[in-house]
Scaffold this motif. Structure first.
Motif, PDB file in Angstrom:
ATOM      1  N   GLU A 253       7.242 -25.808  25.814  1.00  0.00           N
ATOM      2  CA  GLU A 253       5.826 -25.544  25.579  1.00  0.00           C
ATOM      3  C   GLU A 253       5.392 -24.230  26.227  1.00  0.00           C
ATOM      4  O   GLU A 253       5.730 -23.938  27.372  1.00  0.00           O
ATOM      5  N   HIS A 254       4.647 -23.438  25.447  1.00  0.00           N
ATOM      6  CA  HIS A 254       4.044 -22.183  25.921  1.00  0.00           C
ATOM      7  C   HIS A 254       5.083 -21.110  26.280  1.00  0.00           C
ATOM      8  O   HIS A 254       4.753 -20.164  27.002  1.00  0.00           O
ATOM      9  N   LEU A 255       6.305 -21.257  25.797  1.00  0.00           N
ATOM     10  CA  LEU A 255       7.296 -20.213  26.034  1.00  0.00           C
ATOM     11  C   LEU A 255       7.171 -19.145  24.956  1.00  0.00           C
ATOM     12  O   LEU A 255       6.995 -19.457  23.779  1.00  0.00           O
ATOM     13  N   PRO A 256       7.290 -17.859  25.316  1.00  0.00           N
ATOM     14  CA  PRO A 256       7.199 -16.798  24.306  1.00  0.00           C
ATOM     15  C   PRO A 256       8.402 -16.824  23.378  1.00  0.00           C
ATOM     16  O   PRO A 256       9.496 -17.251  23.754  1.00  0.00           O
ATOM     17  N   ARG A 257       8.196 -16.386  22.140  1.00  0.00           N
ATOM     18  CA  ARG A 257       9.282 -16.377  21.166  1.00  0.00           C
ATOM     19  C   ARG A 257      10.266 -15.245  21.439  1.00  0.00           C
ATOM     20  O   ARG A 257      11.454 -15.378  21.185  1.00  0.00           O
TER      21      ARG A 257
ATOM     22  N   SER B 280      11.087 -22.541  38.431  1.00  0.00           N
ATOM     23  CA  SER B 280       9.689 -22.837  38.086  1.00  0.00           C
ATOM     24  C   SER B 280       9.268 -22.110  36.814  1.00  0.00           C
ATOM     25  O   SER B 280       8.208 -21.466  36.776  1.00  0.00           O
ATOM     26  N   ARG B 281      10.150 -22.190  35.801  1.00  0.00           N
ATOM     27  CA  ARG B 281       9.904 -21.635  34.459  1.00  0.00           C
ATOM     28  C   ARG B 281       9.855 -20.104  34.425  1.00  0.00           C
ATOM     29  O   ARG B 281       9.441 -19.508  33.432  1.00  0.00           O
ATOM     30  N   ARG B 282      10.290 -19.454  35.497  1.00  0.00           N
ATOM     31  CA  ARG B 282      10.289 -17.992  35.472  1.00  0.00           C
ATOM     32  C   ARG B 282      11.471 -17.441  34.676  1.00  0.00           C
ATOM     33  O   ARG B 282      11.446 -16.307  34.215  1.00  0.00           O
ATOM     34  N   MET B 283      12.538 -18.231  34.554  1.00  0.00           N
ATOM     35  CA  MET B 283      13.650 -17.921  33.649  1.00  0.00           C
ATOM     36  C   MET B 283      13.948 -19.204  32.897  1.00  0.00           C
ATOM     37  O   MET B 283      14.093 -20.264  33.507  1.00  0.00           O
ATOM     38  N   THR B 284      14.041 -19.147  31.575  1.00  0.00           N
ATOM     39  CA  THR B 284      14.027 -20.361  30.765  1.00  0.00           C
ATOM     40  C   THR B 284      15.311 -20.551  29.960  1.00  0.00           C
ATOM     41  O   THR B 284      16.155 -19.642  29.877  1.00  0.00           O
ATOM     42  N   HIS B 285      15.391 -21.719  29.321  1.00  0.00           N
ATOM     43  CA  HIS B 285      16.552 -22.000  28.473  1.00  0.00           C
ATOM     44  C   HIS B 285      16.580 -21.077  27.259  1.00  0.00           C
ATOM     45  O   HIS B 285      17.657 -20.736  26.756  1.00  0.00           O
TER      46      HIS B 285
END
Length: 508
Positions: A250-254, A62-67
């Protein structure tokens, strides 16, 4: 041997070659061309699988760890590895089994309940410390006992993990799309098209009628070619929407931030249990990978660094966990193929099959360093360049990776139905077919236990986390039980014979 002595010996062995590890890439024109080609190969064959696995994990967590976490972990870990690692040819990746274990931890976190990122980071920190202690007490030398029996089961587990992740991503997308049949049909076409096109490219690369130079170019760009072609196809029928990487970004931190590890004492103590299992998995993956790279046919001359490398992998696991990133460990088949690609090889044809023999190797840090500097720059500065890739293509690529490696796994090729042509000749000359059948059946039973354990994650996450223990127990099993079941001579031949076909499979 005293604690730390193995690490010190490894550093002393590798340090005199450190400067040569960088300068050898520029020795002559042919070496420079080979290194440039290998750099392109590493960049393309690590970026797309990392993106695919990362998106799968992003959906499951659920987007807690991302690509982005996956890509940054691999880029930063490999840059650091090329600077201080022992064996320069190892390539670190967030592997299929690592992603599988992280998925199990999502169920742990939900069941406790506790924040997933905090809990998984703590588990990874514990696991990294355990790996460092194992290496400090020269444990990597004990792990040299790992043989073909365990290696093939790990390879099969990796293959099935990729296939399962690809189809699981499709099921998740179906649930998300709902009743929009047109959108799902387009997703399915792009997903299946990636699998078919990737296999067609693989057949072209193996064609004996194609010049070696052309095949090398195709090998370097194969993943990029497949995904790019399907991305172009995805723009057909624009009235049917396609989910792309841009939407997932979208909305992922850099940049990743330090994780607040504030957990209760009970949760901190409980995290030790999965950490022990994860440490076992890291140790097995690291040693199997390091041993395959060091195989005699790769013609490496600068020596090994088993304990030092394992100590660093533990340290990297701790460092990435502090920022909520997944750990990167030595990966199959990239590390093994890295050594082969940098080798001075001569090809020969026999019965329409192309075989190559390595006569020398270029052991350099330049290729891995340059490839992952490129990855880092793309992830930080040019995310839009891969944002147009359809998610369907990446889930299809996961399925392709698994199916392609199944075809070259010797465990699978020893299944009943074609022993005369698919089993290595040495086995047929030295071991009766009934013994080969029995050996393969035992391997499949062990794999069945491992995979059944993993599949119980949603219902019994504590039990599912023990699958690395079953894999580890297969090592003493192969030394103690197999000789009694099959006979000492036959068990020795079957568990130690190494064939050129690559026991870990060819993913790309």
């Amino acid at each position: 041997m005293t604690p730390g002595q193995g690490i010190i010996s490894d550093i002393k062995r590798r340090w005199p070659s450190y400067a040569a590890d960088w300068l050898d890439a520029f020795r002559d024109k042919s070496t420079m061309v080979r290194c440039a080609s290998t750099t392109i190969w590493i960049a393309t064959t690590t970026f797309i699988p990392a993106l695919a696995l990362g998106l799968s994990m992003q959906s499951q967590s659920s987007r807690r760890m991302t690509h982005v976490d996956f890509l940054l972990s691999e880029a930063l870990s490999n840059v650091a590895w090329t600077l201080i690692g022992g064996q320069s040819l190892l390539i670190l990746r967030v592997t299929g089994p690592t992603k599988t274990f992280l998925t199990i931890l999502t169920y742990w976190a939900d069941a406790l309940p506790v924040d997933f990122v905090r809990f998984s980071s703590l588990v990874n920190i514990y696991a990294g410390i355990m790996v460092m202690l194992f290496a400090t007490f020269n444990g990597a030398e004990l792990a040299l006992a790992i043989n073909r029996f365990t290696s093939e089961n790990l390879a099969l587990f990796i293959s099935v993990t990729f296939v399962f992740a690809g189809f699981d991503a499709m099921a998740t997308m179906k649930a998300k799309i709902g009743d929009d049949d047109a959108k799902f049909l387009k997703y399915f076409i792009l997903h299946l098209g990636t699998v078919i096109l990737a296999f067609k490219i693989l057949e072209f690369r193996k064609s004996a009628s194609v010049r070696k130079t052309v095949r090398l170019i195709v090998a370097d760009f194969a993943p990029l070619m497949a995904v790019t072609a399907i991305t172009g196809l995805s723009y057909a029928f624009p009235n049917v929407a396609v989910d792309r990487v841009n939407a997932a970004a979208e909305h992922l931190p850099r940049w990743p931030t330090a994780v607040d590890l504030a957990l209760s004492a009970q949760h901190c103590a409980l995290a030790l249990v999965p950490a022990l299992m994860f440490a076992v998995q890291i140790i097995l993956e690291t040693n199997i990978c390091a041993m395959l790279v060091a195989r005699p046919e790769n013609k490496l001359r600068k020596g090994t660094a088993f304990n030092w490398d394992m100590f660093l992998i533990g340290g990297f696991t701790v460092a990435t966990a502090c920022f909520g990133l997944p750990p990167s460990v030595p990966a199959l088949p990239h590390s093994h193929l890295h050594a082969k690609l940098l080798g001075n090889s001569v090809e020969s044809k026999r019965h329409g099959i192309i075989r190559s023999r390595v006569h020398g190797a270029t052991e350099t840090r330049v290729t891995n360093f340059a490839a992952h500097v490129i990855t880092f720059i793309v992830v930080v500065c040019f995310r839009s360049t891969f944002g147009h890739i359809p998610i369907a293509s990446l889930s299809g690529f996961l399925v392709y990776m698994g199916l392609a490696s199944l075809g070259s796994n010797q465990l699978v090729r020893r299944l009943p139905g074609g022993f005369g042509s698919i089993v290595p000749t040495k086995f047929l000359r030295r071991v009766p077919k009934r013994i080969i059948y029995a050996y393969t059946a035992v391997q499949l039973l062990v794999f069945g236990a491992i995979f059944a354990c993993r599949m119980s994650a949603s219902r019994a996450p504590a039990f599912a986390a023990t699958y690395p223990a079953i894999l580890a127990l297969s090592v003493p099993f192969s030394f103690i039980a197999l000789p009694r079941m099959l006979g000492s001579y036959f068990a020795h031949v079957l568990t130690t014979s190494a064939e050129e076909e690559n026991i870990v499979g060819l993913f790309y």
